[in-house]
Design a protein around this motif. Sequence first.
Motif, PDB file in Angstrom:
ATOM      1  N   CYS A  72       2.462  -9.360  -3.844  1.00  0.00           N
ATOM      2  CA  CYS A  72       2.724 -10.602  -3.109  1.00  0.00           C
ATOM      3  C   CYS A  72       4.216 -10.759  -2.817  1.00  0.00           C
ATOM      4  O   CYS A  72       4.621 -11.095  -1.693  1.00  0.00           O
ATOM      5  N   ASN A  90       6.347 -10.459   0.957  1.00  0.00           N
ATOM      6  CA  ASN A  90       7.271 -11.495   1.430  1.00  0.00           C
ATOM      7  C   ASN A  90       8.652 -10.922   1.705  1.00  0.00           C
ATOM      8  O   ASN A  90       9.285 -11.273   2.710  1.00  0.00           O
ATOM      9  N   ASP A 111      10.470 -10.840   5.333  1.00  0.00           N
ATOM     10  CA  ASP A 111      11.788 -11.442   5.528  1.00  0.00           C
ATOM     11  C   ASP A 111      12.646 -10.555   6.417  1.00  0.00           C
ATOM     12  O   ASP A 111      13.410 -11.051   7.278  1.00  0.00           O
ATOM     13  N   GLU A 127      -1.642 -12.936   1.127  1.00  0.00           N
ATOM     14  CA  GLU A 127      -0.233 -13.263   1.344  1.00  0.00           C
ATOM     15  C   GLU A 127       0.332 -12.453   2.504  1.00  0.00           C
ATOM     16  O   GLU A 127       1.099 -12.967   3.325  1.00  0.00           O
ATOM     17  N   ARG A 176       1.862 -14.089   6.124  1.00  0.00           N
ATOM     18  CA  ARG A 176       3.168 -13.743   6.698  1.00  0.00           C
ATOM     19  C   ARG A 176       3.024 -13.001   8.016  1.00  0.00           C
ATOM     20  O   ARG A 176       3.848 -13.171   8.933  1.00  0.00           O
TER      21      ARG A 176
END
Length: 573
Positions: A358, A362, A366, A423, A427
Amino acid sequence: MQHPRPAWPGDLLYLLVAYTLALPSVLLADRMGSSAEVVAVLKLLCILAFAWHALALIRKRHAASRSRLALAASAGLLWAAVLAMFLYEAVALSPFSLEEAVASAYDTRQTLLQSLGPRGVEIALASLAALALACCAAAWALYRVLPQRAQRLAIGPRGAAACVGLLFFFGGGDLKFVADQLLIYPKTGWAQRYLPPPLIPDYSTVRIRPGDSVFIVQLESVSSDALFERARDGVPSRVRIPQPGLETVVKEGGGVLFPLFWANGTRTNRAWESILCAASGNVGEALAYRTERLLNRTCLPEQMANAGYATVFFYSYFETQFFNFGGFIRKAGFRQVQYGSALMAEGDRRHNWAYDDCVFYNRAFDQLERRKGERMLAYFEVGMNHVPYDEQKYPEAHPFRAPKSVFEHYVNSVSEQDHCLLEFWKRFRRLGRDDVHLFVLPDHSVYTTGIPNEPDSLYATWLVYVPPARRAREFTPRTVDSPVPSQAQLVPTILELLGADPLPGSFAFALRGDAVPPYYDNCHMMGRHGVSLVVRRKSERAEYRLYSGEAVLPDGSVVKSDLSSFQERFACR
């Protein structure tokens, strides 16, 4: 003058039991294919010790103690080796191969450290030594007791003849097994060069029209047979274990699900060579270790980089030496590899093998948020779902609240990986790109008790495809039970999706919902290093067993063959 005395029926019975305790190869050879050479060496020691002991017993009973000790030691070492292999397979859910362990000593050490802790190597060696001593002691105790017990039994002439016949049967089988593995078997020294190269199609001249991007998510160690019941006899596949993450990606993305999708190998590094370079049928060393075996083929990342794409690999493991990842992935054509401090932040959640899936997703997104305008091939590799599968990461995702078996622990771990796939999907949608062909698939399958024993379950994975939002009308959301493609067909499929003409290995038609075209080559080769080569062509299946020199034909019959003849008859082209 002392004359040799003949062995009486009691001696023959004892010798038969003694030899049986040394595990004749006819009882275990099929289970030891991945490390048959280890068994063969120990079996040769058993044969020599048994011959010495039998001669000593026949000629002079009271002088047989030293030969009995040698037989007990050799049999005990064989027991220890077999038990260690079974324990390894039960824990790792994959067969042990000594050749791979020695050839990739760094990877072996890292595996022990990640599985057993910072003193993993010492623990493994001490445990193996203790197991060997215990097995030798147990064998010695049995061999000391057996002669007296055997003498009390009157087996008669027919029984004696049966003992002699079984001894010849077991002994002849063992001698053949040893000769096959140590003299003829193609993994040994001088014959290694005769292993044929894997099939790697040359797509270097295929032209694509840059426009869409491609994201590939490589999950870790998922058996589709643990999650889905296979389609058969007109009955479609169905879910055995719900996977909310996978199901959400398919539903919200208008995706295509292949509940059965063949992996072409049984390790992560074998998945790289198939997914990225279209290699299949590799029964020799992994291309990650021997990049010259790529035969100068152009892999997908290199081809896309040459066409103007950014190629970036997001890697959740801690270092790039594992499986020689760093060297291979750059050889394949990735211009950027994002991992460790270049991707993750200090304090990010870590597990035994890799960063938390997870958190990793992320961090990767990013970076992708800052690169929205680039056409790219982005590859995500996660590693949270790994042996020993009993680490508690996201208990709320567990289908088994109180797991009692290896299978239930494994399914819980897979479900944690699926939890983090949600997740990823959040995103991905927030990224807002409408030009991405998304593929999600595991690197390889595993097998343990509790997973249905389906044909070729060790290669059974799944695949999800989500089309670019701007081209969604071209594709039909659905579940595809037939045909069953393989990882090696991803490259030609992606090339076609990027504008190339249809290629024989492409299953893009299945993503669009079209009928199977006449040019589609529904042929797949799956290989286990030094063990077997499986060829599936439409509804037919053939297998070559390297450790025994046998071919299993489509009608189920087993015949002696050599690998070259088998490939000429059955291999994909």
